[in-house]
Design a protein around this motif. Structure first.
Motif, PDB file in Angstrom:
ATOM      1  N   GLU A  59       0.534  -1.099  -0.238  1.00  6.31           N
ATOM      2  CA  GLU A  59      -0.176   0.733  -0.237  1.00  6.31           C
ATOM      3  C   GLU A  59       1.300   0.868   0.140  1.00  6.31           C
ATOM      4  O   GLU A  59       0.641   2.077  -0.959  1.00  6.31           O
ATOM      5  CB  GLU A  59      -0.709   0.055   0.403  1.00  6.31           C
ATOM      6  CG  GLU A  59      -1.968   1.146   1.535  1.00  6.31           C
ATOM      7  CD  GLU A  59      -2.912   1.121  -0.110  1.00  6.31           C
ATOM      8  OE1 GLU A  59      -3.162   1.968  -0.042  1.00  6.31           O
ATOM      9  OE2 GLU A  59      -3.104   0.418  -0.709  1.00  6.31           O
ATOM     10  N   LEU A  60       1.898   1.350   0.893  1.00 11.31           N
ATOM     11  CA  LEU A  60       3.173   2.212   1.441  1.00 11.31           C
ATOM     12  C   LEU A  60       3.722   2.341  -0.389  1.00 11.31           C
ATOM     13  O   LEU A  60       3.732   4.487  -1.088  1.00 11.31           O
ATOM     14  CB  LEU A  60       3.853   2.237   1.978  1.00 11.31           C
ATOM     15  CG  LEU A  60       3.266   2.113   2.992  1.00 11.31           C
ATOM     16  CD1 LEU A  60       4.904   2.122   4.392  1.00 11.31           C
ATOM     17  CD2 LEU A  60       2.744   3.919   4.062  1.00 11.31           C
ATOM     18  N   VAL A  61       3.628   1.470  -1.275  1.00  8.22           N
ATOM     19  CA  VAL A  61       4.658   1.483  -2.558  1.00  8.22           C
ATOM     20  C   VAL A  61       3.606   2.776  -3.307  1.00  8.22           C
ATOM     21  O   VAL A  61       3.845   3.065  -4.114  1.00  8.22           O
ATOM     22  CB  VAL A  61       5.193  -0.145  -2.923  1.00  8.22           C
ATOM     23  CG1 VAL A  61       5.326   0.340  -4.415  1.00  8.22           C
ATOM     24  CG2 VAL A  61       6.034  -0.210  -2.195  1.00  8.22           C
ATOM     25  N   ARG A  62       2.069   1.671  -3.420  1.00  6.03           N
ATOM     26  CA  ARG A  62       1.343   2.394  -4.253  1.00  6.03           C
ATOM     27  C   ARG A  62       0.675   3.472  -4.333  1.00  6.03           C
ATOM     28  O   ARG A  62       0.662   4.440  -5.381  1.00  6.03           O
ATOM     29  CB  ARG A  62      -0.156   1.404  -4.224  1.00  6.03           C
ATOM     30  CG  ARG A  62      -1.063   1.775  -5.701  1.00  6.03           C
ATOM     31  CD  ARG A  62      -2.518   0.866  -5.351  1.00  6.03           C
ATOM     32  NE  ARG A  62      -2.996   1.194  -3.702  1.00  6.03           N
ATOM     33  CZ  ARG A  62      -3.822   1.773  -2.906  1.00  6.03           C
ATOM     34  NH1 ARG A  62      -4.280   3.096  -4.221  1.00  6.03           N
ATOM     35  NH2 ARG A  62      -4.805   2.179  -2.044  1.00  6.03           N
ATOM     36  N   LEU A  63       1.269   3.556  -2.863  1.00  4.68           N
ATOM     37  CA  LEU A  63       0.355   5.656  -3.039  1.00  4.68           C
ATOM     38  C   LEU A  63       1.610   6.065  -3.153  1.00  4.68           C
ATOM     39  O   LEU A  63       1.519   7.830  -2.507  1.00  4.68           O
ATOM     40  CB  LEU A  63      -0.150   6.002  -0.886  1.00  4.68           C
ATOM     41  CG  LEU A  63      -0.661   4.957  -0.849  1.00  4.68           C
ATOM     42  CD1 LEU A  63      -1.205   4.956   0.579  1.00  4.68           C
ATOM     43  CD2 LEU A  63      -2.440   5.763  -1.670  1.00  4.68           C
ATOM     44  N   LYS A  64       2.620   5.542  -3.491  1.00  6.26           N
ATOM     45  CA  LYS A  64       3.957   6.388  -3.614  1.00  6.26           C
ATOM     46  C   LYS A  64       4.344   7.268  -1.975  1.00  6.26           C
ATOM     47  O   LYS A  64       5.425   8.529  -2.229  1.00  6.26           O
ATOM     48  CB  LYS A  64       4.029   7.627  -4.271  1.00  6.26           C
ATOM     49  CG  LYS A  64       4.165   6.987  -5.670  1.00  6.26           C
ATOM     50  CD  LYS A  64       3.743   7.882  -6.855  1.00  6.26           C
ATOM     51  CE  LYS A  64       3.535   7.228  -7.711  1.00  6.26           C
ATOM     52  NZ  LYS A  64       3.954   6.976  -9.138  1.00  6.26           N
ATOM     53  N   ARG A  65       4.042   6.477  -0.971  1.00 10.68           N
ATOM     54  CA  ARG A  65       4.984   7.483   0.120  1.00 10.68           C
ATOM     55  C   ARG A  65       5.886   6.574   1.164  1.00 10.68           C
ATOM     56  O   ARG A  65       6.790   6.498   2.159  1.00 10.68           O
ATOM     57  CB  ARG A  65       3.436   6.854   1.355  1.00 10.68           C
ATOM     58  CG  ARG A  65       2.786   8.013   1.134  1.00 10.68           C
ATOM     59  CD  ARG A  65       1.632   7.994   1.538  1.00 10.68           C
ATOM     60  NE  ARG A  65       1.542   7.868   2.841  1.00 10.68           N
ATOM     61  CZ  ARG A  65       1.190   8.178   4.283  1.00 10.68           C
ATOM     62  NH1 ARG A  65      -0.217   7.418   4.171  1.00 10.68           N
ATOM     63  NH2 ARG A  65       0.952   7.859   5.217  1.00 10.68           N
ATOM     64  N   ALA A  66       6.683   5.315  -0.227  1.00 16.00           N
ATOM     65  CA  ALA A  66       7.979   4.379   0.734  1.00 16.00           C
ATOM     66  C   ALA A  66       9.333   4.937  -0.768  1.00 16.00           C
ATOM     67  O   ALA A  66       9.066   6.109  -1.065  1.00 16.00           O
ATOM     68  CB  ALA A  66       7.764   3.232  -0.429  1.00 16.00           C
TER      69      ALA A  66
END
Length: 171
Positions: A59-66
């Motif tokens: 989810e973090l990768v998808r939201l570009k928060r990673a």
């Protein structure tokens, strides 16, 4: 890091579980199997925790928060958890290895042709092993059949000689 630590714990517990499964003495089989089965829920809970972290990272990768170019690790299918096949997710550290080259992952991990080639080589190796076992079995079968053939021929010869003796005695 938490996911990596969980995966290492899960890997250690699964390998010890598999080791115990392989070396169960038949006399103490029931007690050992019970002890091994008592560990199953703990191993499954550990895998569920790991899968929750994988979904959070996804989810973090998808939201570009990673971090940039981050790869979320694959969750472990619980149905296949205790199979421990050579190509199972449990053995892959995608997204967990901080020292790895994220930009250029190895071909065995990303290229489907390489993956299927590795599986093909492993299958060929198993076939070669089976062929060696079958050749050994064929030789053993040949020796057994030749011994049986000699016994049958000896019995036929003895019966023929016995028949001649009875003809001489009756004359």
């Amino acid at each position: 890091m938490n996911a990596h630590a969980l995966k290492v714990r899960l890997w250690n517990r699964l390998t010890s579980w598999k080791f115990e499964q392989c070396f169960v003495d038949r006399k103490v089989c029931t007690q050992t199997e019970d002890a091994v089965k008592r560990r199953d829920p703990g191993i499954q809970a550990l895998a569920r925790q790991y899968n929750i972290l994988c979904h959070k990272m996804e989810e973090l990768v998808r939201l570009k928060r990673a971090p940039r170019n981050a790869i979320a690790p694959q969750p472990i299918p619980l149905k296949e958890l205790f199979d421990l096949d050579v190509d199972d997710v449990i053995w892959q550290d995608v997204g967990l290895d901080a020292s790895g080259d994220i930009e250029n992952p190895p071909a065995w991990l990303t290229n489907e042709d390489v993956k299927s080639g590795i599986k093909g080589i492993l299958l060929r190796d198993r076939c070669d092993e089976e062929l060696r076992r079958l050749k050994h079995e064929c030789i053993a079968l040949y020796h057994w059949l030749s011994e049986e053939w000699q016994v049958v021929n000896a019995c036929i010869e003895a019966a023929t000689n016995l028949g001649r003796c009875s003809d001489i005695v009756s004359v």
